[in-house]
Design an enzyme around this catalytic site. Structure first.
Site, PDB file in Angstrom:
ATOM      1  CG  HIS A  37      43.224  41.155  33.630  1.00 15.95           C
ATOM      2  ND1 HIS A  37      42.734  41.996  35.044  1.00 15.95           N
ATOM      3  CD2 HIS A  37      41.870  41.629  33.299  1.00 15.95           C
ATOM      4  CE1 HIS A  37      41.896  43.259  34.759  1.00 15.95           C
ATOM      5  NE2 HIS A  37      41.860  42.356  33.291  1.00 15.95           N
ATOM      6  CG  ASP A  68      45.182  42.491  37.394  1.00 17.98           C
ATOM      7  OD1 ASP A  68      45.790  42.343  36.143  1.00 17.98           O
ATOM      8  OD2 ASP A  68      44.095  42.562  37.529  1.00 17.98           O
ATOM      9  CB  SER A 148      40.707  45.497  32.954  1.00 20.70           C
ATOM     10  OG  SER A 148      39.885  45.313  33.893  1.00 20.70           O
TER      11      SER A 148
END
Length: 218
Positions: A37, A68, A148
């Site tokens: 992402h 992911d 992230s």
């Protein structure tokens, strides 16, 4: 402090046209791991080793939205001198209560370290494409937007997970419940992404409906 000094040089910021996140170096060939992402929809990204580092062009080699995870490739000659790639631990050895360290770029703050423990193991978290990621690691180390794709490290300084999500309870920042994609899934997926392969995952689709005497009930 010793773990941060050793590991943080391998942590990078990754910027796309729509946002930013974190990644980390896993080999001397210039392979970086991050979240899918973080690089979603991008073929090229800007990579920096530290806030004062030169912007490096990175190529997105592969993306697996079901895990992911994504791989970004940079020229090996662009790796700063003295940077040591991070090693992957066996995420199955993570136990509740183990000390962990998260390094990333929350809100653009370069190479921020937060510490905590493994709060839970074998969690199921949603993947960007709606499927589930199993065996995720839950931690209370503060993870915020920008973290992230960064590493979750064990007490030996090895990666046990890739920081991916937080439970917000309606807030915009950490409430002490974060999740990392397990390092064993990284081991499974990344070699194929390096080769540019599309990663296939087994799944079972089930549709539930009420059975009545009018639609075939015995």
């Amino acid at each position: 402090a010793a773990i941060y000094a050793k590991a943080s040089p391998a942590v990078v910021s990754i910027r796309t046209g729509s946002g930013s996140g974190t990644g980390f170096l896993i080999d001397r060939n210039g392979t970086l791991v991050t979240n899918a992402h973080v690089v979603e929809g991008s073929k090229q990204v800007d990579v920096r080793f530290g806030v004062h580092g030169t912007a490096i062009k990175g190529t997105v080699k592969g993306v697996d939205p079901s895990a992911d995870l994504a791989v970004v490739d940079i020229d090996s000659s662009a790796i700063p001198s003295g940077v040591t790639p991070l090693g992957l631990a066996d995420s199955r050895t993570a136990n509740v209560g183990d000390d962990v360290i998260a390094i990333g770029n929350p809100f653009g703050l370069d190479r921020t370290e937060t510490t905590g423990i493994v709060s839970g193991i074998a969690r199921d978290i949603p993947a960007p494409n709606g499927f589930q990621i199993s065996e995720a690691i839950q931690t209370d180390a503060a993870i915020n937007p920008g973290n992230s794709g960064g590493p979750l490290l064990n007490a030996a300084g090895n990666v046990i997970g890739v920081n991916s999500q937080i439970e917000t309870a309606g807030s915009s920042g950490s409430v002490g419940v974060g999740f990392a994609v397990p390092s064993n899934l990284v081991r499974q997926v990344v070699p194929g992404l390096i080769k540019g392969e599309t990663i296939s995952h087994a799944w079972l689709g089930v549709q539930v409906g009420e059975v009545t005497s009018g639609n075939g009930a015995l």
